[in-house]
Design an enzyme around this catalytic site. Structure first.
Site, PDB file in Angstrom:
ATOM      1  N   LYS A   1       0.831  -1.209   0.000  1.00 28.24           N
ATOM      2  CA  LYS A   1       0.000   0.000   0.000  1.00 28.24           C
ATOM      3  C   LYS A   1       0.865   1.257   0.000  1.00 28.24           C
ATOM      4  CE  LYS A   1      -1.834  -1.138   3.978  1.00 28.24           C
ATOM      5  NZ  LYS A   1      -1.054  -2.354   4.282  1.00 28.24           N
TER       6      LYS A   1
ATOM      7  N   ARG B   1      -9.351   0.457   9.170  1.00 27.51           N
ATOM      8  CA  ARG B   1      -8.851  -0.871   9.512  1.00 27.51           C
ATOM      9  C   ARG B   1      -9.872  -1.673  10.277  1.00 27.51           C
ATOM     10  NH1 ARG B   1      -3.182   0.539   9.151  1.00 27.51           N
ATOM     11  NH2 ARG B   1      -2.039  -1.352   9.542  1.00 27.51           N
TER      12      ARG B   1
ATOM     13  N   ARG C   1      12.010  -5.727   4.541  1.00 30.18           N
ATOM     14  CA  ARG C   1      11.812  -4.280   4.355  1.00 30.18           C
ATOM     15  C   ARG C   1      12.832  -3.472   5.165  1.00 30.18           C
ATOM     16  NH1 ARG C   1       6.027  -1.681   5.338  1.00 30.18           N
ATOM     17  NH2 ARG C   1       6.236  -2.727   7.343  1.00 30.18           N
TER      18      ARG C   1
ATOM     19  N   ARG D   1      11.797  -1.523  10.635  1.00 29.80           N
ATOM     20  CA  ARG D   1      10.745  -0.954  11.478  1.00 29.80           C
ATOM     21  C   ARG D   1      10.582  -1.790  12.743  1.00 29.80           C
ATOM     22  NH1 ARG D   1       5.443   0.488   7.934  1.00 29.80           N
ATOM     23  NH2 ARG D   1       4.441  -0.744   9.575  1.00 29.80           N
TER      24      ARG D   1
ATOM     25  N   ARG E   1       0.323  -8.916  13.487  1.00 23.79           N
ATOM     26  CA  ARG E   1      -0.342  -7.930  12.610  1.00 23.79           C
ATOM     27  C   ARG E   1      -1.166  -8.622  11.527  1.00 23.79           C
ATOM     28  NH1 ARG E   1       4.823  -5.271  10.733  1.00 23.79           N
ATOM     29  NH2 ARG E   1       3.598  -4.033   9.276  1.00 23.79           N
TER      30      ARG E   1
HETATM   31  P1  AP5 Z   1       4.994  -1.600   1.777  1.00 19.43           P
HETATM   32  O1  AP5 Z   1       4.555  -0.824   0.606  1.00 19.43           O
HETATM   33  O2  AP5 Z   1       5.816  -0.910   2.821  1.00 19.43           O
HETATM   34  O3  AP5 Z   1       3.737  -2.353   2.443  1.00 19.43           O
HETATM   35  P2  AP5 Z   1       2.438  -1.801   3.174  1.00 19.43           P
HETATM   36  O4  AP5 Z   1       1.248  -2.461   2.595  1.00 19.43           O
HETATM   37  O5  AP5 Z   1       2.452  -0.294   3.197  1.00 19.43           O
HETATM   38  O6  AP5 Z   1       2.710  -2.431   4.599  1.00 19.43           O
HETATM   39  P3  AP5 Z   1       2.778  -1.817   6.065  1.00 19.43           P
HETATM   40  O7  AP5 Z   1       3.514  -2.830   6.907  1.00 19.43           O
HETATM   41  O8  AP5 Z   1       3.312  -0.416   6.081  1.00 19.43           O
HETATM   42  O9  AP5 Z   1       1.291  -1.824   6.429  1.00 19.43           O
HETATM   43  P4  AP5 Z   1       0.689  -1.845   7.790  1.00 19.43           P
HETATM   44  O10 AP5 Z   1      -0.734  -1.717   7.436  1.00 19.43           O
HETATM   45  O11 AP5 Z   1       1.054  -2.964   8.686  1.00 19.43           O
HETATM   46  O12 AP5 Z   1       1.412  -0.606   8.521  1.00 19.43           O
HETATM   47  P5  AP5 Z   1       0.983   0.906   8.799  1.00 19.43           P
HETATM   48  O13 AP5 Z   1       2.189   1.714   8.645  1.00 19.43           O
HETATM   49  O14 AP5 Z   1      -0.245   1.262   8.015  1.00 19.43           O
HETATM   50  O15 AP5 Z   1       5.798  -2.887   1.222  1.00 19.43           O
HETATM   51  C1  AP5 Z   1       6.343  -3.839   2.127  1.00 19.43           C
HETATM   52  C2  AP5 Z   1       7.673  -4.345   1.551  1.00 19.43           C
HETATM   53  O16 AP5 Z   1       7.419  -5.061   0.338  1.00 19.43           O
HETATM   54  C3  AP5 Z   1       8.679  -3.236   1.183  1.00 19.43           C
HETATM   55  O17 AP5 Z   1       9.974  -3.663   1.491  1.00 19.43           O
HETATM   56  C4  AP5 Z   1       8.507  -3.068  -0.342  1.00 19.43           C
HETATM   57  O18 AP5 Z   1       9.727  -2.644  -0.964  1.00 19.43           O
HETATM   58  C5  AP5 Z   1       8.120  -4.485  -0.777  1.00 19.43           C
HETATM   59  N1  AP5 Z   1       7.189  -4.507  -1.901  1.00 19.43           N
HETATM   60  C6  AP5 Z   1       6.121  -3.685  -2.092  1.00 19.43           C
HETATM   61  N2  AP5 Z   1       5.475  -4.011  -3.223  1.00 19.43           N
HETATM   62  C7  AP5 Z   1       6.132  -5.083  -3.755  1.00 19.43           C
HETATM   63  C8  AP5 Z   1       5.943  -5.888  -4.931  1.00 19.43           C
HETATM   64  N3  AP5 Z   1       4.917  -5.657  -5.769  1.00 19.43           N
HETATM   65  N4  AP5 Z   1       6.794  -6.906  -5.163  1.00 19.43           N
HETATM   66  C9  AP5 Z   1       7.831  -7.149  -4.303  1.00 19.43           C
HETATM   67  N5  AP5 Z   1       8.086  -6.423  -3.193  1.00 19.43           N
HETATM   68  C10 AP5 Z   1       7.228  -5.397  -2.895  1.00 19.43           C
HETATM   69  O19 AP5 Z   1       0.528   0.820  10.306  1.00 19.43           O
HETATM   70  C11 AP5 Z   1       1.463   0.560  11.332  1.00 19.43           C
HETATM   71  C12 AP5 Z   1       0.747   0.530  12.683  1.00 19.43           C
HETATM   72  O20 AP5 Z   1       0.142   1.802  12.950  1.00 19.43           O
HETATM   73  C13 AP5 Z   1      -0.409  -0.481  12.810  1.00 19.43           C
HETATM   74  O21 AP5 Z   1       0.047  -1.798  13.122  1.00 19.43           O
HETATM   75  C14 AP5 Z   1      -1.191   0.144  13.964  1.00 19.43           C
HETATM   76  O22 AP5 Z   1      -0.559  -0.070  15.184  1.00 19.43           O
HETATM   77  C15 AP5 Z   1      -1.094   1.632  13.637  1.00 19.43           C
HETATM   78  N6  AP5 Z   1      -2.195   2.094  12.769  1.00 19.43           N
HETATM   79  C16 AP5 Z   1      -2.077   2.641  11.523  1.00 19.43           C
HETATM   80  N7  AP5 Z   1      -3.302   2.913  11.017  1.00 19.43           N
HETATM   81  C17 AP5 Z   1      -4.187   2.537  11.971  1.00 19.43           C
HETATM   82  C18 AP5 Z   1      -5.608   2.539  12.027  1.00 19.43           C
HETATM   83  N8  AP5 Z   1      -6.369   2.990  10.997  1.00 19.43           N
HETATM   84  N9  AP5 Z   1      -6.206   2.074  13.161  1.00 19.43           N
HETATM   85  C19 AP5 Z   1      -5.473   1.637  14.196  1.00 19.43           C
HETATM   86  N10 AP5 Z   1      -4.129   1.582  14.218  1.00 19.43           N
HETATM   87  C20 AP5 Z   1      -3.495   2.038  13.099  1.00 19.43           C
END
Ligand code: AP5
Length: 217
Positions: free
Chosen positions: A13, A88, A125, A159, A170
């Site tokens: 994402k 979420r 990552r 991270r 997660r």
């Molecule tokens: P990346 O693009 O970083 O993946 P992502 O989907 O953004 O994954 P996240 O881990 O950031 O999502 P998340 O939802 O757990 O975390 P968030 O920051 O939102 O890609 C991942 C890896 O794969 C990278 O190394 C990339 O290079 C590689 N890659 C990407 N595309 C690829 C492809 N096509 N092929 C090969 N490799 C690829 O949230 C973190 C925390 O914040 C949550 O756990 C929670 O505690 C809190 N939080 C955030 N939002 C909320 C909410 N709405 N409600 C409650 N808590 C929240």
């Protein structure tokens, strides 16, 4: 108009929202990035969120709503906001609907990726501590191997929630809390799915086409 980019942790994402923002001029809003900024600054929100995030727990809805409203701002005509990481939970999807006058949801796009691939992506990552650029040790390493391509920082770190225990947790939290929002958007008629397991460029092209379709609808 909001386009919700949804999918499990590691689905791509953030990677895709950044590319779509750079190449198509859409605005990226990531609740995860916003919370990490608050943690880094040591604000009251950051203090509430930091420990929960490291474990992979969801941060409480009221905190998220405050973050969301601040990040979205008043909303501009014709603007496409790519919303990464919110909603979420069903309760958050309902809350987002309360903002529909200024921020209607035009579409929700699910990036579907198998669990083994998600684990491989998250364990490899690395992120730049200074500018937030994202890399993968195997799939997309920085060009010179050690420094960030965007800002030349050498602080490419893992991270705090990308350790094996937090990743497994997660992914379970995602299945229990977040997957149900797909039905919410299917019922409202604005849901589509993209195969997120393909290469980054191929996924980008599918998303770009899908967003153009949503803009015309
Ligand atoms: P990346 O693009 O970083 O993946 P992502 O989907 O953004 O994954 P996240 O881990 O950031 O999502 P998340 O939802 O757990 O975390 P968030 O920051 O939102 O890609 C991942 C890896 O794969 C990278 O190394 C990339 O290079 C590689 N890659 C990407 N595309 C690829 C492809 N096509 N092929 C090969 N490799 C690829 O949230 C973190 C925390 O914040 C949550 O756990 C929670 O505690 C809190 N939080 C955030 N939002 C909320 C909410 N709405 N409600 C409650 N808590 C929240």
């Amino acid at each position: 108009m909001i386009v919700v980019l949804t999918g499990a942790p590691g689905a791509g994402k953030g990677t895709q929202a950044s590319k779509l923002s750079e190449r198509c001029g859409h605005r990226k809003v990531s609740t995860g990035d916003a919370l990490r900024r608050q943690v880094k600054l040591g604000t009251p929100i950051g203090q509430k969120a930091g420990a929960l995030m490291a474990k992979g727990e969801l941060v409480p809805d009221d905190v998220l709503f405050e973050v969301l409203r601040e990040e979205l701002g008043p909303g501009k005509k014709g603007e496409v906001i790519l919303l990464d990481g919110y909603p979420r939970k069903i309760s958050q999807a309902e809350t987002l609907e309360t903002l529909r006058e200024s921020h209607p949801v035009g579409g929700a796009i699910q990036l579907e990726v198998p669990r083994e691939e998600l684990i491989a992506r998250l364990s490899g990552r690395r992120v730049c501590e200074d500018c937030g650029a994202t890399y993968h040790l195997v799939n997309s390493p920085p060009k010179n191997g050690t420094h960030c391509d965007a800002c030349n920082s050498e602080k490419l770190i893992q991270r705090s929630d990308d350790n094996p225990e937090s990743v497994a947790y997660r992914l379970d939290v995602y299945e229990q809390n977040t997957r149900p929002i797909l039905d919410f958007y299917k019922k409202s008629g604005c849901y589509t799915e993209v195969d997120g397991s393909k290469g980054t460029e191929e996924v980008f092209q599918q998303l770009e086409a899908e967003i153009k379709r949503i803009q015309k609808a």
